[in-house]
Design a protein around this motif. Sequence first.
Motif, PDB file in Angstrom:
ATOM      1  N   ALA A  69       0.830  -1.211   0.000  1.00 10.51           N
ATOM      2  CA  ALA A  69       0.000   0.000   0.000  1.00 10.51           C
ATOM      3  C   ALA A  69       0.859   1.253   0.000  1.00 10.51           C
ATOM      4  CB  ALA A  69      -0.919   0.004   1.214  1.00 10.51           C
ATOM      5  N   PRO A  70       0.543   2.237  -0.838  1.00 14.95           N
ATOM      6  CA  PRO A  70       1.326   3.472  -0.874  1.00 14.95           C
ATOM      7  C   PRO A  70       0.931   4.425   0.245  1.00 14.95           C
ATOM      8  CG  PRO A  70      -0.461   3.610  -2.451  1.00 14.95           C
ATOM      9  CD  PRO A  70      -0.525   2.222  -1.859  1.00 14.95           C
ATOM     10  N   GLU A  71       1.887   5.190   0.720  1.00 20.24           N
ATOM     11  CA  GLU A  71       1.562   6.232   1.686  1.00 20.24           C
ATOM     12  C   GLU A  71       0.639   7.258   1.038  1.00 20.24           C
ATOM     13  OE1 GLU A  71       4.794   7.975   3.788  1.00 20.24           O
ATOM     14  OE2 GLU A  71       5.890   6.085   3.995  1.00 20.24           O
ATOM     15  N   GLY A  72      -0.272   7.772   1.851  1.00 17.75           N
ATOM     16  CA  GLY A  72      -1.242   8.738   1.347  1.00 17.75           C
ATOM     17  C   GLY A  72      -2.570   8.117   0.971  1.00 17.75           C
ATOM     18  N   LEU A  73      -2.670   6.776   1.045  1.00 22.44           N
ATOM     19  CA  LEU A  73      -3.906   6.088   0.690  1.00 22.44           C
ATOM     20  C   LEU A  73      -4.985   6.386   1.718  1.00 22.44           C
ATOM     21  CD1 LEU A  73      -5.039   3.883  -1.326  1.00 22.44           C
ATOM     22  CD2 LEU A  73      -4.478   2.217   0.454  1.00 22.44           C
ATOM     23  N   ALA A  74      -6.166   6.805   1.248  1.00 21.22           N
ATOM     24  CA  ALA A  74      -7.327   6.983   2.123  1.00 21.22           C
ATOM     25  C   ALA A  74      -7.946   5.619   2.375  1.00 21.22           C
ATOM     26  CB  ALA A  74      -8.339   7.919   1.471  1.00 21.22           C
ATOM     27  N   LEU A  75      -8.038   5.226   3.639  1.00 21.88           N
ATOM     28  CA  LEU A  75      -8.433   3.869   4.016  1.00 21.88           C
ATOM     29  C   LEU A  75      -9.945   3.722   4.161  1.00 21.88           C
ATOM     30  CD1 LEU A  75      -5.718   3.356   6.788  1.00 21.88           C
ATOM     31  CD2 LEU A  75      -5.656   2.466   4.440  1.00 21.88           C
ATOM     32  N   GLY A  76     -10.382   2.452   4.236  1.00 22.48           N
ATOM     33  CA  GLY A  76     -11.748   2.170   4.657  1.00 22.48           C
ATOM     34  C   GLY A  76     -12.651   1.598   3.591  1.00 22.48           C
ATOM     35  N   HIS A  77     -13.104   0.350   3.814  1.00 26.29           N
ATOM     36  CA  HIS A  77     -13.996  -0.284   2.841  1.00 26.29           C
ATOM     37  C   HIS A  77     -15.294  -0.769   3.470  1.00 26.29           C
ATOM     38  CE1 HIS A  77     -11.281  -3.436   4.451  1.00 26.29           C
ATOM     39  NE2 HIS A  77     -12.388  -4.158   4.490  1.00 26.29           N
ATOM     40  N   GLU A  78     -15.501  -0.505   4.767  1.00 28.46           N
ATOM     41  CA  GLU A  78     -16.749  -0.902   5.425  1.00 28.46           C
ATOM     42  C   GLU A  78     -17.568   0.365   5.680  1.00 28.46           C
ATOM     43  OE1 GLU A  78     -16.360  -3.607   8.684  1.00 28.46           O
ATOM     44  OE2 GLU A  78     -14.663  -4.655   7.794  1.00 28.46           O
ATOM     45  N   ILE A  79     -18.589   0.579   4.847  1.00 29.39           N
ATOM     46  CA  ILE A  79     -19.248   1.890   4.780  1.00 29.39           C
ATOM     47  C   ILE A  79     -20.764   1.737   4.890  1.00 29.39           C
ATOM     48  CG2 ILE A  79     -19.523   3.991   3.407  1.00 29.39           C
ATOM     49  CD1 ILE A  79     -17.023   2.961   1.768  1.00 29.39           C
ATOM     50  N   THR A  80     -21.353   2.568   5.739  1.00 29.07           N
ATOM     51  CA  THR A  80     -22.807   2.714   5.826  1.00 29.07           C
ATOM     52  C   THR A  80     -23.087   4.211   5.776  1.00 29.07           C
ATOM     53  OG1 THR A  80     -22.892   0.785   7.267  1.00 29.07           O
ATOM     54  CG2 THR A  80     -24.868   2.161   7.176  1.00 29.07           C
ATOM     55  N   GLY A  81     -24.051   4.635   4.973  1.00 35.48           N
ATOM     56  CA  GLY A  81     -24.227   6.077   4.846  1.00 35.48           C
ATOM     57  C   GLY A  81     -25.564   6.507   4.313  1.00 35.48           C
ATOM     58  N   GLU A  82     -25.712   7.818   4.203  1.00 35.78           N
ATOM     59  CA  GLU A  82     -26.913   8.452   3.669  1.00 35.78           C
ATOM     60  C   GLU A  82     -26.582   9.061   2.308  1.00 35.78           C
ATOM     61  OE1 GLU A  82     -29.921  12.237   4.549  1.00 35.78           O
ATOM     62  OE2 GLU A  82     -28.297  11.755   5.962  1.00 35.78           O
ATOM     63  N   VAL A  83     -27.416   8.779   1.325  1.00 35.42           N
ATOM     64  CA  VAL A  83     -27.214   9.326  -0.012  1.00 35.42           C
ATOM     65  C   VAL A  83     -27.549  10.816   0.010  1.00 35.42           C
ATOM     66  CG1 VAL A  83     -27.937   9.222  -2.433  1.00 35.42           C
ATOM     67  CG2 VAL A  83     -27.762   7.103  -1.082  1.00 35.42           C
ATOM     68  N   ILE A  84     -26.589  11.643  -0.426  1.00 37.05           N
ATOM     69  CA  ILE A  84     -26.840  13.083  -0.448  1.00 37.05           C
ATOM     70  C   ILE A  84     -26.775  13.659  -1.864  1.00 37.05           C
ATOM     71  CG2 ILE A  84     -26.123  13.478   1.925  1.00 37.05           C
ATOM     72  CD1 ILE A  84     -23.440  14.491   0.873  1.00 37.05           C
ATOM     73  N   GLU A  85     -26.293  12.873  -2.830  1.00 40.85           N
ATOM     74  CA  GLU A  85     -26.244  13.331  -4.220  1.00 40.85           C
ATOM     75  C   GLU A  85     -26.134  12.113  -5.127  1.00 40.85           C
ATOM     76  OE1 GLU A  85     -23.613  16.378  -7.077  1.00 40.85           O
ATOM     77  OE2 GLU A  85     -22.969  15.942  -5.022  1.00 40.85           O
ATOM     78  N   ASP A  97     -31.807   8.270   1.051  1.00 41.06           N
ATOM     79  CA  ASP A  97     -31.801   6.842   1.365  1.00 41.06           C
ATOM     80  C   ASP A  97     -30.661   6.516   2.325  1.00 41.06           C
ATOM     81  OD1 ASP A  97     -33.949   6.377  -0.296  1.00 41.06           O
ATOM     82  OD2 ASP A  97     -32.751   5.557  -1.956  1.00 41.06           O
ATOM     83  N   LEU A  98     -30.927   5.653   3.284  1.00 40.70           N
ATOM     84  CA  LEU A  98     -29.905   5.124   4.188  1.00 40.70           C
ATOM     85  C   LEU A  98     -29.502   3.753   3.651  1.00 40.70           C
ATOM     86  CD1 LEU A  98     -28.561   6.107   6.821  1.00 40.70           C
ATOM     87  CD2 LEU A  98     -30.188   4.678   8.072  1.00 40.70           C
ATOM     88  N   VAL A  99     -28.199   3.550   3.443  1.00 43.91           N
ATOM     89  CA  VAL A  99     -27.756   2.393   2.669  1.00 43.91           C
ATOM     90  C   VAL A  99     -26.514   1.738   3.273  1.00 43.91           C
ATOM     91  CG1 VAL A  99     -28.665   3.288   0.483  1.00 43.91           C
ATOM     92  CG2 VAL A  99     -26.323   3.848   1.160  1.00 43.91           C
ATOM     93  N   SER A 100     -26.364   0.456   2.959  1.00 43.03           N
ATOM     94  CA  SER A 100     -25.130  -0.269   3.231  1.00 43.03           C
ATOM     95  C   SER A 100     -24.367  -0.417   1.924  1.00 43.03           C
ATOM     96  CB  SER A 100     -25.449  -1.650   3.802  1.00 43.03           C
ATOM     97  OG  SER A 100     -24.259  -2.395   4.027  1.00 43.03           O
ATOM     98  N   VAL A 101     -23.039  -0.284   2.009  1.00 52.16           N
ATOM     99  CA  VAL A 101     -22.182  -0.352   0.832  1.00 52.16           C
ATOM    100  C   VAL A 101     -21.369  -1.647   0.886  1.00 52.16           C
ATOM    101  CG1 VAL A 101     -20.378   0.797  -0.516  1.00 52.16           C
ATOM    102  CG2 VAL A 101     -21.968   2.159   0.891  1.00 52.16           C
ATOM    103  N   PRO A 102     -21.609  -2.608  -0.004  1.00 58.26           N
ATOM    104  CA  PRO A 102     -20.727  -3.775  -0.041  1.00 58.26           C
ATOM    105  C   PRO A 102     -19.285  -3.345  -0.274  1.00 58.26           C
ATOM    106  CG  PRO A 102     -22.666  -4.121  -1.420  1.00 58.26           C
ATOM    107  CD  PRO A 102     -22.671  -2.677  -1.024  1.00 58.26           C
ATOM    108  N   PHE A 103     -18.351  -3.965   0.435  1.00 54.04           N
ATOM    109  CA  PHE A 103     -16.958  -3.551   0.260  1.00 54.04           C
ATOM    110  C   PHE A 103     -16.443  -3.892  -1.131  1.00 54.04           C
ATOM    111  CE2 PHE A 103     -16.039  -7.957   1.393  1.00 54.04           C
ATOM    112  CZ  PHE A 103     -14.881  -8.254   0.689  1.00 54.04           C
TER     113      PHE A 103
END
Length: 404
Positions: A69-85, A97-103
């Motif tokens: 992995a390179p330095e500077g990588l934004a991490l995170g693949h387990e995501i739950t969120g609200e659609v805003i656009e 919509d409130l949604v789950s995001v498959p990794f």
Amino acid sequence: MPGNRAVIYRGPGHVEVEEIDYPTFELQDGPGVNPDNVGRQLPHGAVLKVIATNICGSDQHMVRGRTTAPEGLALGHEITGEVIETGRDVEFIKTGDLVSVPFNIACGRCRNCKERKTGICLNVNPDRPGSAYGYVDMGGWVGGQAEYVMVPYADWNLLKFPDRDRAMEKIVDLAMLSDIFPTGFHGAVTAGVGPGSTVYIAGAGPVGLAAATSSFLLGAAVVIVADLQEERLTQARSFGCETIDVSRGEPADQIEQILGTREVDCAVDAVGFEARGHGEQAETERPATVLNTVMDVTRAGGAVGIPGLYVTGDPGAADDAAKHGSLSLQIGLGWAKSLAFTTGQCPVMKYNRQLMMAILHDRVNIARNVNATVLPLDQAAQGYAEFDRGAAQKYVLDPHGSIA
């Protein structure tokens, strides 16, 4: 346009919460982005306000410096969120919509996606089949341990929760749908767990505990969880598992003490490539140990699920072969016992809706079983450090203070 902050990998053992660009409907150049993906237009995408985003053992491998992995990588693949656009081509997912995001990032159009093999989509990663957010060699899609994130192919990828208020009441449980609950369930299903099964699960981290939870959901009679960390074994016992401390000797000997036989019906490897030995070798890294053990303790004709992560590049490995993912497997043993093996990314979309319903209808309490612990985004480094020390917790980051 609001700002955006994310958890950034800054070298082995070091993460920082930093300002990053707000998501757009075009994949920009940056750390880890495949050149062939730069400039990719994403009118089919949606921007989410992140409600919950978890720290995963797979992230921890990168932060330990055990990948390329390179330095500077934004991490995170387990995501739950609200659609805003939403992009102009999004038809069914709506703002709010409130949604789950498959990794797994999947296009929904390729041969593999149409065969429900969404963990190895052919169109989202120029390097190889399969992709994920914020992960090494996965195409460069920006990670979701952030305030906002862009999800491509939104109509296909996003799992909408049917009732927002009800979902928010169980949001920490539902946050497990993006990865570890389906991944643990996949491990149990591919191992052949069913009513009356005896099951051996290597690893009492969050995926191992999710596999144990899933085994009970599938009807297992006995679930045996093995680990080196007593705190994690205590967590496994808290919801009915039998446990094995592999620092005390070979698992088969301890399985015999529990079952009266040295073999189980089904086995799951929830450890992966940073495995350690057993008994006197418990402090030594031996990456093939778990794979050889699950072959040893599974009955002839049985099956082994392998959701534990194995990589093709491990610069911190103990020997040159392991640095390239080559391990000393007793494949002859597996062949002689006619064992079936299933490896690779869990195809999350194959399971996430069913598991969502189990959560919403109180058939399972996955957050309790994995000891989910909520932290603000600013405490991400603390979460990574405690998880690295073996804490029996699943850390959930709450970027906007949304979780009651």
